[in-house]
Motif scaffolding. Structure first.
Motif, short mmCIF file in Angstrom:
data_model
loop_
_atom_site.label_atom_id
_atom_site.label_comp_id
_atom_site.label_asym_id
_atom_site.label_seq_id
_atom_site.Cartn_x
_atom_site.Cartn_y
_atom_site.Cartn_z
N GLY A 83 0.77 -1.23 0.00
CA GLY A 83 0.00 0.00 0.00
C GLY A 83 0.80 1.28 0.00
O GLY A 83 0.25 2.36 0.24
N ILE A 84 2.12 1.18 -0.29
CA ILE A 84 2.95 2.38 -0.36
C ILE A 84 3.80 2.31 -1.63
O ILE A 84 3.65 1.39 -2.43
CB ILE A 84 3.86 2.52 0.89
CG1 ILE A 84 4.83 1.33 1.00
CG2 ILE A 84 3.01 2.63 2.16
CD1 ILE A 84 5.84 1.49 2.13
N SER A 85 4.68 3.27 -1.82
CA SER A 85 5.56 3.26 -2.99
C SER A 85 6.93 3.77 -2.60
O SER A 85 7.13 4.34 -1.52
CB SER A 85 4.96 4.10 -4.13
OG SER A 85 4.78 5.44 -3.72
N ILE A 86 7.89 3.58 -3.50
CA ILE A 86 9.26 4.04 -3.29
C ILE A 86 9.33 5.52 -3.62
O ILE A 86 8.85 5.96 -4.67
CB ILE A 86 10.25 3.25 -4.15
CG1 ILE A 86 10.14 1.74 -3.85
CG2 ILE A 86 11.68 3.75 -3.91
CD1 ILE A 86 10.42 1.36 -2.42
N GLY A 87 9.93 6.29 -2.73
CA GLY A 87 10.04 7.73 -2.93
C GLY A 87 11.43 8.14 -3.37
O GLY A 87 12.02 7.56 -4.29
N THR A 88 11.99 9.10 -2.67
CA THR A 88 13.27 9.68 -3.03
C THR A 88 14.40 8.66 -2.95
O THR A 88 14.45 7.83 -2.04
CB THR A 88 13.59 10.85 -2.08
OG1 THR A 88 12.51 11.79 -2.13
CG2 THR A 88 14.89 11.53 -2.45
N GLU A 121 24.07 5.76 -11.30
CA GLU A 121 23.42 4.51 -10.92
C GLU A 121 22.13 4.79 -10.15
O GLU A 121 21.11 4.10 -10.33
CB GLU A 121 24.37 3.68 -10.05
CG GLU A 121 23.74 2.39 -9.50
CD GLU A 121 24.54 1.77 -8.37
OE1 GLU A 121 24.22 0.63 -8.00
OE2 GLU A 121 25.47 2.43 -7.85
N CYS A 122 22.15 5.80 -9.32
CA CYS A 122 20.96 6.15 -8.55
C CYS A 122 19.82 6.63 -9.46
O CYS A 122 18.65 6.37 -9.19
CB CYS A 122 21.29 7.22 -7.51
SG CYS A 122 22.25 6.58 -6.11
N VAL A 123 20.17 7.30 -10.55
CA VAL A 123 19.14 7.69 -11.51
C VAL A 123 18.56 6.45 -12.19
O VAL A 123 17.35 6.36 -12.45
CB VAL A 123 19.69 8.69 -12.55
CG1 VAL A 123 18.59 9.11 -13.52
CG2 VAL A 123 20.27 9.92 -11.86
N ASP A 124 19.41 5.47 -12.47
CA ASP A 124 18.90 4.20 -13.01
C ASP A 124 17.90 3.57 -12.04
O ASP A 124 16.86 3.02 -12.47
CB ASP A 124 20.06 3.22 -13.25
CG ASP A 124 21.00 3.65 -14.36
OD1 ASP A 124 20.58 4.46 -15.21
OD2 ASP A 124 22.16 3.18 -14.37
N ILE A 125 18.20 3.63 -10.76
CA ILE A 125 17.29 3.08 -9.75
C ILE A 125 15.98 3.87 -9.74
O ILE A 125 14.89 3.28 -9.61
CB ILE A 125 17.97 3.10 -8.37
CG1 ILE A 125 19.17 2.14 -8.37
CG2 ILE A 125 16.98 2.72 -7.26
CD1 ILE A 125 20.06 2.26 -7.15
N MET A 126 16.06 5.17 -9.91
CA MET A 126 14.84 5.98 -10.01
C MET A 126 13.98 5.51 -11.17
O MET A 126 12.75 5.42 -11.06
CB MET A 126 15.20 7.45 -10.18
CG MET A 126 15.88 8.09 -8.98
SD MET A 126 16.58 9.70 -9.39
CE MET A 126 15.12 10.67 -9.71
N ASP A 127 14.61 5.22 -12.29
CA ASP A 127 13.87 4.73 -13.46
C ASP A 127 13.14 3.43 -13.13
O ASP A 127 12.00 3.22 -13.55
CB ASP A 127 14.83 4.50 -14.63
CG ASP A 127 15.43 5.79 -15.17
OD1 ASP A 127 14.87 6.86 -14.91
OD2 ASP A 127 16.48 5.70 -15.84
N ALA A 128 13.80 2.56 -12.37
CA ALA A 128 13.22 1.26 -12.06
C ALA A 128 12.09 1.35 -11.04
O ALA A 128 11.13 0.58 -11.09
CB ALA A 128 14.31 0.31 -11.55
N THR A 129 12.21 2.28 -10.10
CA THR A 129 11.23 2.38 -9.02
C THR A 129 10.12 3.38 -9.30
O THR A 129 9.12 3.43 -8.58
CB THR A 129 11.91 2.78 -7.70
OG1 THR A 129 12.57 4.05 -7.89
CG2 THR A 129 12.92 1.73 -7.27
#
Length: 386
Positions: A83-88, A121-129
């Motif tokens: 019931g939640i999502s990944i944020g920053t 790499e962190c931007v890649d993670i943003m794309d995935a989440t």
């Protein structure tokens, strides 16, 4: 007026930090607690409990590599199932031996490239989440005069930020955090809101400043900084916590609730609660003696209370007193709002949302704490650095 206040409070969103659910402490000692998460998935589970009882904390921020997993889409799906999502997404370029003399501002080009690669790499993670925001805090700086060239370090920092900014998608943002000092004591490469603002202005509209309420010298008027960044359209978000002396990372509103109210009034005054403002209201507490989940619930409640009081300021009367030069009346308008007991208002709002009026008591009644203590046996508890 209470109907309008309730409407705004119902729409308020407060983001949780994954690292606040693991073991944490001071530079001297980390005190372990039973039942703390062992994996990012269990951190998400705990974050979901805070949202379950408050109704206003639907996202959890990740810290990389503390929350590293093989497949971030799987983690995002797990969050959705709760019931939640990944944020920053928070980058970490301060815990590697290579970064002793700095990360992106390091005089060694190879180390600087390594740090930039992590940011990308962190931007890649943003794309995935599906995350919107990348938050950057740099421990970079110097301890001694002459240790490195101040302007050269700013140029290296600028180049690294530009390379990362260019990697962002149109819907993504870069949030730059500043800190007065620590771990560097002579110069810090991003020591204040002015330095952060200069870099963000140069980068463009997808870059904004993060205000960590614990990252200021004693006596700093943080609400003035908030007002200035709002006016410039460059306030990207908050890291809410409390301090008595330095970067104490205590629960927000615990040291100076009046300051939190003053900050939230400037947010209300600057229309910072609107969806269009895009401000990320994030918690960043991480201390060592309080139980993890109840502490997060309490911080969410403290932000709600400060927001409710800020919304109750009679802005027409305040403006009237200000324009008349009536100093005492103007101050009294603010104090009347601050001294209002908004707990009944918030309890009623929670009941309207189908929630228990006292989130902390409801959490304790749920039995979740006892279940995780019984279930999370074995493995390595998450904590600073993991």
């Amino acid at each position: 007026m209470h109907g309008e206040v309730n409407s705004v409070l119902r729409a308020q969103r407060i983001e949780l930090p994954s690292w606040a659910f693991g073991n944490s402490g001071t530079r001297f000692k980390v005190f372990g607690q039973p039942g703390v998460p062992r994996t990012p998935f269990e951190k998400v589970d705990d974050a979901a409990q805070v949202h379950r009882f408050t109704g206003v904390a639907p996202t959890v921020a990740l810290h990389i590599p503390w929350d590293k997993v093989p497949d971030y889409r799987v983690l995002a799906d797990h969050a959705s199932s709760r019931g939640i999502s990944i944020g920053t997404i928070n980058a970490n370029v301060f815990q590697d031996d290579d970064y002793k003399l700095g990360s992106v501002a390091n005089p060694d080009p190879a180390i600087s490239r390594k740090a930039v690669a992590h940011l990308l790499e962190c931007v890649d993670i943003m794309d995935a989440t599906g995350s919107r925001d990348l938050k950057l805090w740099f421990a970079d700086g110097t301890n001694y005069p002459g240790q490195d060239d101040i302007q050269d370090r700013q140029e290296r920092l600028s180049q690294a930020l530009q390379a990362t900014y260019e990697r962002l998608a149109e819907h993504q943002r870069m949030l730059l955090e500043y800190k007065l000092f620590e771990p560097s004591f002579y110069t810090t490469d991003v020591p204040d809101w002015g330095t952060a603002l200069l870099h963000c202005t140069r980068l463009g509209p997808q870059a904004a400043v993060v205000v960590d309420t614990g990252h200021h010298a004693p006596g700093t008027n943080i609400e003035f900084i908030v007002a200035m960044l709002l006016r410039a359209g460059k306030l990207g978000g908050f890291d809410f916590n409390s301090r008595f002396y330095a970067d104490d990372d205590l629960m927000v509103g615990s040291a100076d609730p009046f300051q939190l109210f003053r900050i939230m009034y400037e947010v209300v005054r600057g229309d910072g609660l609107s969806e269009a403002a895009g401000i990320a209201f994030m918690l960043d507490q991480c201390h060592n003696i309080e139980p993890k989940i109840p502490a997060q619930i309490r911080s969410v409640m403290n932000v709600q209370e400060a927001t409710a009081k800020a919304l109750l300021v009679d802005r027409q009367e305040l403006k009237k007193a200000q324009q008349a030069g009536d100093v005492l009346c103007a101050n009294a308008v603010l104090m009347d709002a601050y001294n209002t007991d908004v707990r009944p208002l918030l309890a009623g709002l929670r009941e309207e949302m189908g929630l228990a009026p006292d989130p902390v008591a409801a959490y304790h009644r749920s039995g979740y704490a006892e279940r995780i203590i019984a279930d999370r046996v074995g493995g390595t508890p998450a904590g600073w650095g993991s």
